[in-house]
Design a protein around this motif. Structure first.
Motif, PDB file in Angstrom:
ATOM      1  N   ALA A  81       0.819  -1.214   0.000  1.00  0.00           N
ATOM      2  CA  ALA A  81       0.000   0.000   0.000  1.00  0.00           C
ATOM      3  C   ALA A  81       0.852   1.264   0.000  1.00  0.00           C
ATOM      4  CB  ALA A  81      -0.942   0.004   1.199  1.00  0.00           C
ATOM      5  N   THR A  82       2.133   1.151   0.409  1.00  0.00           N
ATOM      6  CA  THR A  82       3.001   2.336   0.373  1.00  0.00           C
ATOM      7  C   THR A  82       3.174   2.855  -1.055  1.00  0.00           C
ATOM      8  OG1 THR A  82       4.947   0.887   0.319  1.00  0.00           O
ATOM      9  CG2 THR A  82       4.267   1.728   2.468  1.00  0.00           C
ATOM     10  N   LYS A  83       2.893   2.005  -2.047  1.00  0.00           N
ATOM     11  CA  LYS A  83       3.013   2.435  -3.438  1.00  0.00           C
ATOM     12  C   LYS A  83       1.947   3.456  -3.826  1.00  0.00           C
ATOM     13  CE  LYS A  83       4.949  -1.988  -5.065  1.00  0.00           C
ATOM     14  NZ  LYS A  83       4.751  -3.143  -5.983  1.00  0.00           N
ATOM     15  N   ILE A  84       0.863   3.525  -3.056  1.00  0.00           N
ATOM     16  CA  ILE A  84      -0.214   4.453  -3.418  1.00  0.00           C
ATOM     17  C   ILE A  84      -0.167   5.746  -2.617  1.00  0.00           C
ATOM     18  CG2 ILE A  84      -1.701   2.527  -4.089  1.00  0.00           C
ATOM     19  CD1 ILE A  84      -3.343   3.123  -1.534  1.00  0.00           C
ATOM     20  N   VAL A  85       0.861   5.903  -1.776  1.00  0.00           N
ATOM     21  CA  VAL A  85       0.937   7.105  -0.934  1.00  0.00           C
ATOM     22  C   VAL A  85       0.773   8.398  -1.734  1.00  0.00           C
ATOM     23  CG1 VAL A  85       2.512   8.510   0.463  1.00  0.00           C
ATOM     24  CG2 VAL A  85       2.201   6.096   1.004  1.00  0.00           C
ATOM     25  N   PRO A  86       1.482   8.594  -2.866  1.00  0.00           N
ATOM     26  CA  PRO A  86       1.318   9.863  -3.590  1.00  0.00           C
ATOM     27  C   PRO A  86      -0.096  10.092  -4.108  1.00  0.00           C
ATOM     28  CG  PRO A  86       3.241   8.647  -4.374  1.00  0.00           C
ATOM     29  CD  PRO A  86       2.463   7.708  -3.523  1.00  0.00           C
ATOM     30  N   PHE A  87      -0.796   9.012  -4.436  1.00  0.00           N
ATOM     31  CA  PHE A  87      -2.144   9.138  -4.986  1.00  0.00           C
ATOM     32  C   PHE A  87      -3.175   9.402  -3.893  1.00  0.00           C
ATOM     33  CE2 PHE A  87       0.444   6.241  -7.496  1.00  0.00           C
ATOM     34  CZ  PHE A  87       0.439   6.888  -8.721  1.00  0.00           C
ATOM     35  N   LEU A  88      -2.949   8.835  -2.732  1.00  0.00           N
ATOM     36  CA  LEU A  88      -3.841   9.082  -1.606  1.00  0.00           C
ATOM     37  C   LEU A  88      -3.585  10.456  -0.998  1.00  0.00           C
ATOM     38  CD1 LEU A  88      -6.009   8.246   0.334  1.00  0.00           C
ATOM     39  CD2 LEU A  88      -4.398   6.738   1.489  1.00  0.00           C
ATOM     40  N   ILE A 129      -7.475  -0.750  -2.429  1.00  0.00           N
ATOM     41  CA  ILE A 129      -8.349  -0.078  -3.391  1.00  0.00           C
ATOM     42  C   ILE A 129      -9.075   1.101  -2.747  1.00  0.00           C
ATOM     43  CG2 ILE A 129     -10.331  -1.575  -2.932  1.00  0.00           C
ATOM     44  CD1 ILE A 129      -9.254  -0.276  -6.396  1.00  0.00           C
ATOM     45  N   ASN A 130      -9.281   1.043  -1.418  1.00  0.00           N
ATOM     46  CA  ASN A 130      -9.944   2.147  -0.725  1.00  0.00           C
ATOM     47  C   ASN A 130      -9.156   3.447  -0.799  1.00  0.00           C
ATOM     48  OD1 ASN A 130     -11.499  -0.050   0.042  1.00  0.00           O
ATOM     49  ND2 ASN A 130     -11.889   0.733   2.092  1.00  0.00           N
ATOM     50  N   GLY A 131      -7.852   3.326  -1.026  1.00  0.00           N
ATOM     51  CA  GLY A 131      -7.020   4.521  -1.088  1.00  0.00           C
ATOM     52  C   GLY A 131      -6.957   5.162  -2.451  1.00  0.00           C
ATOM     53  N   VAL A 132      -7.445   4.460  -3.473  1.00  0.00           N
ATOM     54  CA  VAL A 132      -7.380   5.005  -4.841  1.00  0.00           C
ATOM     55  C   VAL A 132      -8.741   4.963  -5.531  1.00  0.00           C
ATOM     56  CG1 VAL A 132      -4.922   4.586  -5.255  1.00  0.00           C
ATOM     57  CG2 VAL A 132      -6.564   2.741  -5.636  1.00  0.00           C
ATOM     58  N   ASN A 133      -9.818   4.851  -4.739  1.00  0.00           N
ATOM     59  CA  ASN A 133     -11.133   4.765  -5.369  1.00  0.00           C
ATOM     60  C   ASN A 133     -11.636   6.094  -5.907  1.00  0.00           C
ATOM     61  OD1 ASN A 133     -11.719   5.967  -2.924  1.00  0.00           O
ATOM     62  ND2 ASN A 133     -12.882   4.235  -2.115  1.00  0.00           N
ATOM     63  N   HIS A 134     -10.807   7.141  -5.776  1.00  0.00           N
ATOM     64  CA  HIS A 134     -11.141   8.412  -6.415  1.00  0.00           C
ATOM     65  C   HIS A 134     -10.628   8.455  -7.861  1.00  0.00           C
ATOM     66  CE1 HIS A 134      -7.108   8.756  -4.734  1.00  0.00           C
ATOM     67  NE2 HIS A 134      -6.834   9.719  -5.593  1.00  0.00           N
ATOM     68  N   LEU A 135      -9.836   7.444  -8.247  1.00  0.00           N
ATOM     69  CA  LEU A 135      -9.317   7.388  -9.612  1.00  0.00           C
ATOM     70  C   LEU A 135     -10.244   6.571 -10.506  1.00  0.00           C
ATOM     71  CD1 LEU A 135      -5.529   6.617  -8.878  1.00  0.00           C
ATOM     72  CD2 LEU A 135      -6.620   8.841  -9.195  1.00  0.00           C
ATOM     73  N   ASP A 136     -10.178   6.822 -11.815  1.00  0.00           N
ATOM     74  CA  ASP A 136     -10.949   6.026 -12.762  1.00  0.00           C
ATOM     75  C   ASP A 136     -10.477   4.576 -12.730  1.00  0.00           C
ATOM     76  OD1 ASP A 136     -12.507   8.148 -13.581  1.00  0.00           O
ATOM     77  OD2 ASP A 136     -11.182   8.699 -15.236  1.00  0.00           O
ATOM     78  N   THR A 137     -11.337   3.668 -13.218  1.00  0.00           N
ATOM     79  CA  THR A 137     -11.059   2.234 -13.101  1.00  0.00           C
ATOM     80  C   THR A 137     -11.151   1.532 -14.448  1.00  0.00           C
ATOM     81  OG1 THR A 137     -11.954   2.213 -10.857  1.00  0.00           O
ATOM     82  CG2 THR A 137     -11.788   0.100 -11.986  1.00  0.00           C
TER      83      THR A 137
END
Length: 298
Positions: free
Chosen positions: A52-59, A231-239
């Protein structure tokens, strides 16, 4: 161990302190937070663990919601209640409710801010607070930030010198500076006397846990149950949903033909069923392809 811990950060701890404590409790080094909160501020601080640390910039790049309090009549060096007083005046004439409402609404939308001297913004490779502590003056560059919504909240102190408000904003917004600028428009020196962050992206106050809850879970051996899916950390992005055959290509980091419906240059998530596989973007050199910028291995 991959997931997001929705932490309610207590006052008195830095965001880094929280990361260090989570590392010890979960016995893993791969931990990162998603947006610094000052030690005196409490609130929602999602902590990413494992992949999940990979999504830090997106969250980090999500909307935030704060409950802030402005105190009129006093300005401070740090723009909050913990700095030395710079100016103090009597508030003889309290602004009317309508004037306060008009001033608050004037800050909605894209605005310019000058970062506070006591902040981590870098100028010439050096953080502003380092200049401030050395009593060195440096010109601070203006920055554009976005206030999506701002509204006044009921007064809890029964003191007209205080203004409570809820602010919905983009990343990079300094609420301290917003409070100071609101005071200026009302004709008074001011500072931020209190701040709580109640939302970061899809994480709200209601789905957070505190350290006592985490410690109890560790004692019972079920701390992993506190982690939310990545997925809860990037659910603001398109899928982009893919089949099993494409899933195998995604997991080895292959480029793919660009789907017609992907028109934005913003990153988007690639999933198979409910499994988060990767974050992709349109290839910068070939707009007919998409390429991975993060891949989450099984």
């Amino acid at each position: 161990m991959d997931g997001i811990l929705a932490l309610w950060k207590p006052r008195g701890m830095t965001s880094h302190d929280c990361v260090m404590r989570v590392r010890k409790l979960f016995r893993t080094k791969k931990v990162g937070h998603t947006g610094t909160l000052d030690p005196e501020v409490e609130g929602v601080l999602p902590i990413c663990i494992g992949q999940a640390t990979k999504i830090v910039p997106f969250l980090t790049d999500t909307k935030k919601v704060y409950i802030a309090e402005v105190m009129l009549g006093i300005s401070t060096e740090t723009e909050d209640s913990h700095g030395d007083v710079v100016e103090q005046v009597e508030v003889h004439e309290v602004p009317s409710k309508q004037k306060i409402e008009n001033v608050l609404q004037s800050f909605q939308g894209e605005i310019e801010q000058i970062p506070p001297m006591y902040s981590a913004v870098k100028v010439n490779g050096k953080k502003l607070y380092e200049y401030a502590r050395a009593n060195q003056f440096v010109e601070r560059p203006k920055r554009k930030v976005t206030i999506y919504d701002i509204k006044r909240l009921p007064d809890e102190k029964n003191n007209n010198r205080y203004i409570r408000m809820e602010v919905v904003c983009a990343k990079g917004t300094y609420i301290r500076t917003l409070c100071v600028d609101i005071g200026k428009k009302l004709g008074y020196p001011a500072h931020m006397s209190d701040l709580i962050r109640i939302t970061t992206g899809s994480f709200t106050r209601h789905n957070t846990v505190d350290f006592q809850t985490i410690e109890d879970a560790v004692d019972q051996g079920n701390q992993l149950d506190l982690l939310m899916p990545m997925i809860n950390g990037v659910n603001h992005l398109d899928t982009l949903q893919v089949d099993a055959q494409t899933k195998r290509k995604v997991l080895v980091g292959q480029k793919l033909a660009r789907p017609e419906f992907i028109t934005s240059t913003d990153p988007f998530v690639v999933i198979h069923g409910e499994q988060l596989l990767a974050i992709y973007q349109i290839h910068p050199n070939n707009h007919d392809e998409i390429k991975p910028i993060r891949v989450f291995h099984e």
